[in-house]
Design a protein around this motif. Structure first.
Motif, PDB file in Angstrom:
ATOM      1  N   ALA A  83       2.069  -3.437   0.433  1.00  0.00           N
ATOM      2  CA  ALA A  83       2.729  -3.743  -0.834  1.00  0.00           C
ATOM      3  C   ALA A  83       3.583  -2.549  -1.248  1.00  0.00           C
ATOM      4  O   ALA A  83       3.064  -1.446  -1.395  1.00  0.00           O
ATOM      5  CB  ALA A  83       1.687  -4.029  -1.907  1.00  0.00           C
ATOM      6  N   GLU A 143       1.357   8.686   0.770  1.00  0.00           N
ATOM      7  CA  GLU A 143       1.065   7.641  -0.224  1.00  0.00           C
ATOM      8  C   GLU A 143      -0.399   7.267  -0.036  1.00  0.00           C
ATOM      9  O   GLU A 143      -0.767   6.778   1.024  1.00  0.00           O
ATOM     10  CB  GLU A 143       1.954   6.402  -0.011  1.00  0.00           C
ATOM     11  CG  GLU A 143       3.441   6.661  -0.190  1.00  0.00           C
ATOM     12  CD  GLU A 143       4.279   5.384  -0.187  1.00  0.00           C
ATOM     13  OE1 GLU A 143       3.721   4.291   0.102  1.00  0.00           O
ATOM     14  OE2 GLU A 143       5.487   5.484  -0.479  1.00  0.00           O
ATOM     15  N   GLU A 145      -3.568   4.856  -0.844  1.00  0.00           N
ATOM     16  CA  GLU A 145      -3.665   3.454  -1.249  1.00  0.00           C
ATOM     17  C   GLU A 145      -5.065   2.896  -0.951  1.00  0.00           C
ATOM     18  O   GLU A 145      -5.683   3.268   0.047  1.00  0.00           O
ATOM     19  CB  GLU A 145      -2.648   2.602  -0.467  1.00  0.00           C
ATOM     20  CG  GLU A 145      -1.284   3.276  -0.371  1.00  0.00           C
ATOM     21  CD  GLU A 145      -0.131   2.345  -0.082  1.00  0.00           C
ATOM     22  OE1 GLU A 145      -0.370   1.145   0.144  1.00  0.00           O
ATOM     23  OE2 GLU A 145       1.019   2.839  -0.094  1.00  0.00           O
ATOM     24  N   ASP A 174      -0.304   5.582   3.598  1.00  0.00           N
ATOM     25  CA  ASP A 174       0.936   4.950   4.054  1.00  0.00           C
ATOM     26  C   ASP A 174       1.985   6.057   4.133  1.00  0.00           C
ATOM     27  O   ASP A 174       2.745   6.275   3.198  1.00  0.00           O
ATOM     28  CB  ASP A 174       1.323   3.846   3.055  1.00  0.00           C
ATOM     29  CG  ASP A 174       2.666   3.210   3.361  1.00  0.00           C
ATOM     30  OD1 ASP A 174       3.147   3.342   4.506  1.00  0.00           O
ATOM     31  OD2 ASP A 174       3.230   2.576   2.442  1.00  0.00           O
ATOM     32  N   LYS A 187       8.035   3.494   8.070  1.00  0.00           N
ATOM     33  CA  LYS A 187       6.605   3.633   7.808  1.00  0.00           C
ATOM     34  C   LYS A 187       5.730   3.272   9.013  1.00  0.00           C
ATOM     35  O   LYS A 187       4.517   3.178   8.883  1.00  0.00           O
ATOM     36  CB  LYS A 187       6.229   2.752   6.607  1.00  0.00           C
ATOM     37  CG  LYS A 187       6.838   3.230   5.284  1.00  0.00           C
ATOM     38  CD  LYS A 187       6.719   2.171   4.201  1.00  0.00           C
ATOM     39  CE  LYS A 187       7.090   2.691   2.817  1.00  0.00           C
ATOM     40  NZ  LYS A 187       5.957   3.325   2.109  1.00  0.00           N
TER      41      LYS A 187
HETATM   42 MN    MN Z   1       2.902   2.396   0.320  1.00  0.00          MN
END
Ligand code: MN
Length: 287
Positions: A83, A143, A145, A174, A187
């Motif tokens: 997401a 990131e 998550e 991520d 990514k």
């Molecule tokens: Mn992310």
């Protein structure tokens, strides 16, 4: 139940800071000939395997978790669904910073309009394996998550029933190259999806909608949020994702990151933590 994969693809049961080798429980998995069924065989069979895992653990010697090399807790996810911009304050920081949005509408709209994206499964590692920076000339960010592990085949699932399709949770990183290209490129570099330190089964986390999460780099707190601030909650994401994709056992859902994304470089040490799951240490190194 807390399960890890460690060392040479051993299966471990984690309790009170110790891991017990329960690999023998995998002998009960069905043997398949090619073509293999979709999904991760262990996650698919987990409900039936729990008693065997407990029995194997009763016979095993404990080893300190700090003494083993932790791998991704899911070995063979069929896909990693992620997401983008799913926390309001992260969306605000992306809109405010050209280095994050690159004049792209894809980067500055709420998740309902932006949709979801896929990360290559080949990008996945566990915490012991190191993030390897492959384009040192490009900005590369952490990131943190909440990662959801899907437990059974899920298609067109309604919000109210969505949590029944969850096998468990782990921490996800991520790792992202910033730039104008498609997210699936930026990514999906090798080592740019870190899952760990282990899988906490969903019965231990009845409400994934109120979990603190954070990441520090070299001891400096960079991101600190709570899943209550998700724009699309875990059930909402499962409903949204399964309106497009069939999800299979072992598929991963990365739920988005709170504000505070920032660059990492070789030599950095990341400490990520999610309430109810635990913490993991991941090193960053040069290619
Ligand atoms: Mn992310």
């Amino acid at each position: 139940m807390i399960l890890c994969q460690f060392n040479d693809n051993r299966l471990g049961l984690v309790e009170n800071g110790s891991v017990r080798d329960v690999t023998s429980a995998l002998d009960a998995l069905p043997s398949h000939r090619y073509p293999y069924p979709m999904g991760d065989a262990l996650i698919a069979a987990l409900p039936e395997l729990r008693a065997r895992i407990s029995n194997a653990a009763a016979l095993a010697q404990p080893t300190a978790v700090s003494k083993v090399d932790l791998l991704s807790p899911v070995a063979n996810p069929g896909k990693i669904v992620a997401a983008p911009v799913n926390y309001k304050k992260h969306l605000e920081e992306v809109i405010a910073n050209p280095a994050l949005h690159h004049q792209s509408k894809l980067h500055t709209q709420e998740i309902h309009k932006t949709g979801l994206f896929l990360k290559a499964t080949g990008s996945m590692i566990g915490p012991s394996e190191n993030v390897v920076i492959q384009h040192p000339d490009r900005r590369t960010d952490h990131e943190v998550e909440l990662a959801v592990v899907i437990g059974k085949r899920a298609k067109s699932v309604r919000h109210e029933e969505a949590l029944h399709f969850v096998a468990g949770y782990c921490i996800g990183l991520d790792i992202s190259v910033r730039g104008p290209e498609e997210r699936s490129l930026r990514k999906s570099l090798d080592t740019y999806t870190v899952l760990g330190p282990w899988l906490v089964t969903s019965d231990e986390i009845p409400d994934p909608g109120n979990l603190d999460l954070s990441i520090a780099v070299n001891g400096e707190l960079r991101q600190h949020g709570n899943t209550r601030d998700l724009i699309l909650s875990v059930p909402g994401l499962i409903e949204f994702a399964t309106s497009f994709y069939t999800l299979f056992p072992g598929d991963i859902l990365l739920t988005g990151t709170p504000e505070g994304v920032a660059p990492i470089q070789p030599g950095d040490v990341m400490h990520a933590r999610i309430e109810g799951i635990g913490k993991m240490v991941v090193h960053v190194r040069a290619a």
